[in-house]
Design an enzyme around this catalytic site. Sequence first.
Site, PDB file in Angstrom:
ATOM      1  N   CYS A   1       0.805  -1.219   0.000  1.00 23.46           N
ATOM      2  CA  CYS A   1       0.000   0.000   0.000  1.00 23.46           C
ATOM      3  C   CYS A   1       0.840   1.272   0.000  1.00 23.46           C
ATOM      4  O   CYS A   1       0.478   2.262  -0.636  1.00 23.46           O
ATOM      5  CB  CYS A   1      -0.971   0.001   1.155  1.00 23.46           C
ATOM      6  SG  CYS A   1      -0.182  -0.246   2.744  1.00 23.46           S
TER       7      CYS A   1
ATOM      8  N   HIS B   1      -1.917   0.631   7.183  1.00 19.19           N
ATOM      9  CA  HIS B   1      -2.271   0.956   5.812  1.00 19.19           C
ATOM     10  C   HIS B   1      -1.811   2.368   5.515  1.00 19.19           C
ATOM     11  O   HIS B   1      -1.576   3.176   6.430  1.00 19.19           O
ATOM     12  CB  HIS B   1      -3.802   0.840   5.649  1.00 19.19           C
ATOM     13  CG  HIS B   1      -4.260   0.826   4.234  1.00 19.19           C
ATOM     14  ND1 HIS B   1      -3.707   0.019   3.266  1.00 19.19           N
ATOM     15  CD2 HIS B   1      -5.237   1.542   3.601  1.00 19.19           C
ATOM     16  CE1 HIS B   1      -4.314   0.219   2.124  1.00 19.19           C
ATOM     17  NE2 HIS B   1      -5.266   1.161   2.302  1.00 19.19           N
TER      18      HIS B   1
ATOM     19  N   ASP C   1      -8.034   5.832  -2.044  1.00 16.84           N
ATOM     20  CA  ASP C   1      -7.168   4.710  -1.647  1.00 16.84           C
ATOM     21  C   ASP C   1      -6.743   3.977  -2.903  1.00 16.84           C
ATOM     22  O   ASP C   1      -7.506   3.168  -3.444  1.00 16.84           O
ATOM     23  CB  ASP C   1      -7.922   3.778  -0.701  1.00 16.84           C
ATOM     24  CG  ASP C   1      -6.988   2.734  -0.105  1.00 16.84           C
ATOM     25  OD1 ASP C   1      -5.817   2.675  -0.537  1.00 16.84           O
ATOM     26  OD2 ASP C   1      -7.434   1.987   0.783  1.00 16.84           O
TER      27      ASP C   1
END
Lengths: 341, 680
Positions: free
Chosen positions: B435, B479, B495
């Site tokens: 991520c 994250h 995201d």
Amino acid sequence: MASARLSTLTQASSQLLRRQAERWLFRLKETEPGEVFLTRRRVFILPTGAGVGFGALVLVLLVASTNYNLGLGFALTFALAACAVVDMYYTYRNLVHLHLRPGRAHPLFAGEDAQFELTIINRSASARYALWADFASVDTARYVTDVMAGSDAALLLSAPSSERGWLAAPRVKLSTRFPLGLFVAWSYWQPDARALVYPFPEPSAPPLPMGGTASEDGHGTAGQDDFGGIRSYQPGDPLRHMAWRQIARLDPALGGQLVTKHFEGGNVAELVLDFAALPPTLDLELRLSRMTRWVLDAEQRALPYGFHIGAARFAPSVGAAHQAACLRALALYQDSGAVRP
Amino acid sequence: MKRSADQQAPHPAAALPQGRLARLQLTLSRDKSDTLLLLAATVLVLAPHALHLPLWVTLLCATTLAWRALITFRGTRMPPTLLLLPLAIAAMGGILLTFKTLLGREAGVAMVVLLVTFKLLEMHARRDLFVVIYLCFFVLLTNFFYSQSIGMGAMMCAAVVALLTAQLSFQYSGAVPPLLRRLGLAARTLALAAPLAVALFLLFPRVQGPLWGMPGDAGAGRTGLSNSMAPGNIASLAESSEIAFRVKFQGQRPAQSQLYWRGVVLSEFDGRTWTQPPRRDWRATADTLVTHGQPVNYQVTLEPHREQWLFALDMPTARPRMPNMGSWMTGSMELRAGIGIERRVRYDAQSHPSYTLDGGATLPRRERWLALPGGFNPVATSAGLQLRSEPDPAKRVNAVLAMFRRDGFSYTMQPPLLAANTVDDFLYRTKAGFCEHYASAFVFLMRAAGVPARVVTGYQGGEHNPVDDFVTVRQSDAHAWAEVWLGQRGWVRVDPTAAIAPERIERNLQQALPDQYDLPGMEGMISLGERNPWLARLRFQLSAFSNGWDQWVLSYDQQRRSSVLEGVKDALGNWRTAGAIAALCLLLAAAGALQRRRRQDPVEALYGALGTILGRHGMTRGPGEGPNAWAARVAGSTLAASKKEAALRFLQLYSAHKYGPDASAPGLVSTLKKLLNGTR
């Protein structure tokens, strides 16, 4: 001089005050007849030295748990504190609801230890362990016992005696620290028991006052005609004069010795132990001591003896009952009847 | 009470006047087993320390304990103090050498442990025994510095029972029940103490520690989010199944894909690492937040991570109240505690899932969110410049996301290493990343394309436990995502990972990764649990139990205590509950009294009553006076004829019942009662 008197006065008054305070605080009672039941009001409890240490430990644990923010440490701290509370209850329960019963105390001679029997009866369903008992005046208890459920235990508490007369059992203190030793629970009890203390037998008393003139110069005339009782064997006594029946009755292990039949001349009067016949210049207690010794001597020699003291006049006789009556009269002579604690 | 002839005779040994001698002999014969019991309890308390004490301390303790056991077995004399003293001094010197100090926690624990073992060799009086046991209790507490798990709690209970057993074993003076009975007594003590201990635990006022400065070694190393983000940072965090925080929602739980736990906002990029804005800017911007819809309320229990940040759901609307440390909110809507989080904390927070942040025509300090390091990543920079041809910033965002989806990008926890131009290398060569790679590359492209953008790190998702309704967020949920500023819409969360691996957001990391990348340490738990519903249920139960332990035992504090007190007040405040409790108490007391009365022999009770009545007439039963002797005295007294007759008849019946050969006549109690009334 005056200041010394004052100090003794203050000492005495402070002692009195203290005794009064103890009476009030511990509900000390006069003698209670019969069986005594330890109600919860009669049981007192305080932490022991170990208990105070335990409190300090819990405090340290609490501080450490707070400082390091230990959740489990708090759990341990509070669990231990609660255990101490439970221990307090257990200690109290180990003593409360017992029944106490005084037993017989046998007569004794002044100077010997009186043995007071004390029975602890447990009618509850739980066993009581490590019960310490002794007289309240003794610092560290000498006697310990367990009493199982529905059972009883007897203790013999010995107290020293010093003078003749009635000796009342001193106040008894019953205490326990079971199970964890953090608390001590105790209870006072004034048992309704007393022991009769005979006068101390004079160690080197003059021989028995054997009748009439003999009593004046202290010598009797030995005869061959009338049986006059028995006396200790002396070397040279003829064998046929040995008092075999008495010898058989005496246990050599208890200091028994050979005795010889004793014959006296025809004119010997019967043996009478008369207190009034003793020289009045002698100390009263010494006279009583001498009388005691003579009673014992006469009994040992199985000589029938009459006994006069004050209003008590016993006809000549011999035997345990006669001896007990005579010694009792001696013990209680001019006694006000008060019972010494 | 009937006394029979075969009743147990008084204890002969106990009645001896030489009580002290008898006690001494009994102690000697019992000494071995008692000492061995104490040794066993000590070993139980000391054993967990072997995990972290220096080896030589462990070995020395083991040797000393073995020596003590040998002395006990063989009944030999204890070593003299002259031998022990140099040994103890040498041990202290060893501790000084090992730890370089005698103060501090680790050295202190080692010293206390050695002290206990040496004290065992120097036990002479009863007082020493208490000292050893008390020291053992303290050593037991020091175990909690290292672990406060449920297992340690169970061990604590066992150790307390063992130590109590040792302590009470030394108190017996005559008969000693078998070990099992003594253990039972100790366990019963602890069980009886438990309700009081729980009440004390819940109600005792808690002072928020520390009382004095914690030694430097108090907190061990913790994992958690850092204040910067470089490629590989979060991926390494994702390998840890440690719990970051737990959340209890009040009311409806938001959807899993909405669970973005905002942590740190990063704005500065040096070509490789994203960092926070300079500290002086933290409060500078005056962000305006407009919320829509219903707020979400929840309570977070945060594990210590030594940093100041707190986590809250996007978008927190107010700073939480933090006892003893204070809290504030930065201009980028990050929550901060006043001091580093050194222990577990609990706070209530409120968030609005639907919001507009800084919506408007202009963005204050816009240049900060557009800054890029010069000379790095030329390819990506030119790609961003090309995007500027698109007038709508939202479409530029979508174009980049579409590129991620289209151009063969993949999601992996073990991405290949990147060269100096990290963004270029990732976007055009490796095309595989975690991520943080996507967030970093996305924000870079956006800034190059003239859209204000920033990286946000925190946690996403969390596991909901149906048993206790807590959501557990682990380090593996760490994250990184992005926020872009879109004019009137304000800062919008984007995201990029969701574009590559939507499962990561919908469910959790485990499903998002290909099979070969099982998380270490969790494979057994999770994959098994997923397959077997019964096991899954069990796992949730265990997890809920562990959470309850953390919430109620380990982090029970003043805050929770006041809420418990309020709960108690609410429950007992109304008169109905209080009345019910009072009634229950009365009922219990009455039942107890009734049982006590029933336990007493009714005939004896009546006999006692007769004694009281006759005592009023001056005829108290004397000590040791039997009923017949008493009756003779009553017969000769001046009592009224009818009363005398009743009393005599009573005593006759009593005597027959008590000492007669036959079983007592039926209706005896009622007859005696009637006669007793006749004497009144």
